[in-house]
Design a protein around this motif. Sequence first.
Motif, short mmCIF file in Angstrom:
data_model
loop_
_atom_site.label_atom_id
_atom_site.label_comp_id
_atom_site.label_asym_id
_atom_site.label_seq_id
_atom_site.Cartn_x
_atom_site.Cartn_y
_atom_site.Cartn_z
N ASP A 129 0.84 -1.28 0.05
CA ASP A 129 0.02 -0.09 -0.06
C ASP A 129 0.96 1.07 -0.12
N ALA A 133 -11.96 -3.88 6.76
CA ALA A 133 -10.98 -4.67 6.86
C ALA A 133 -10.85 -5.11 8.27
N ASP A 159 -3.20 -3.38 -2.15
CA ASP A 159 -4.01 -2.28 -2.46
C ASP A 159 -4.27 -2.17 -3.79
N VAL A 197 -1.70 3.48 6.29
CA VAL A 197 -2.49 2.04 6.11
C VAL A 197 -1.60 0.85 6.30
N LYS A 253 -11.61 -1.65 2.37
CA LYS A 253 -10.95 -1.06 3.37
C LYS A 253 -11.68 -0.64 4.60
N LEU A 307 -7.28 -5.37 -1.68
CA LEU A 307 -7.82 -4.35 -0.57
C LEU A 307 -8.12 -3.03 -1.28
#
Length: 211
Positions: A8, A107, A54, A13, A104, A81
């Motif tokens: 990511d 998550a 991501d 994050v 997300k 994600l």
Amino acid sequence: MIDILVVDDHPIVRNGLKQMLSEERDIRVTGEAENGGEMLRLLEERKIDVIVMDLSLPDRNGLDLLEEVKTRYPEKPVLMLSIHREEHFGSRALKAGAAGYVNKRTAGRDLIAAIRKVATGGMYISVEMAERLAFKVGGGLSELPHESLSEREFQVFCMISEGIKLIDIAKELSLSETTVSTYRTRILKKMDMQSDSELIRYAVRNCLIED
């Protein structure tokens, strides 16, 4: 022990995911990357059981990168994600080879279960996405306009919706500007729209891009 690679471009994050995963006895973060190039390098160097990636990375389109990973490392499950809703990107990610798709926003609730599921060879989709797919197969849901687009058309559509000029799209995708213009024409026709402004409004309304 399940060894995880977190990919990511936002440090906050990555740190949040590492903190959450560190509380699990059977899961550990073995590596982290902020872009596709760094991820591919780490896959060469380290033992990785599951990739948590991501969908939106700064150097590569997430779905294109996913396809490359599955070509080079077909045995490694990839969990996508994203902030985007599952009904818009989840099915495309699964078609491209993802073992699962996690929003997300959920998550904290879903990611641990998803990792354990795909690490044992399974696939993970949320209950909501499973219901939507079932309705769609059964004819209970009509196809949204953007769902008729090919993968490349959808990629160009998203970039146009983000306000990127055709010449810059062409450079990023290594295509001619004429080819990108042809894609734009196809997109407008398939989605029954007349202008880029309509595409942008549609994308924002359906949470395909951030407004």
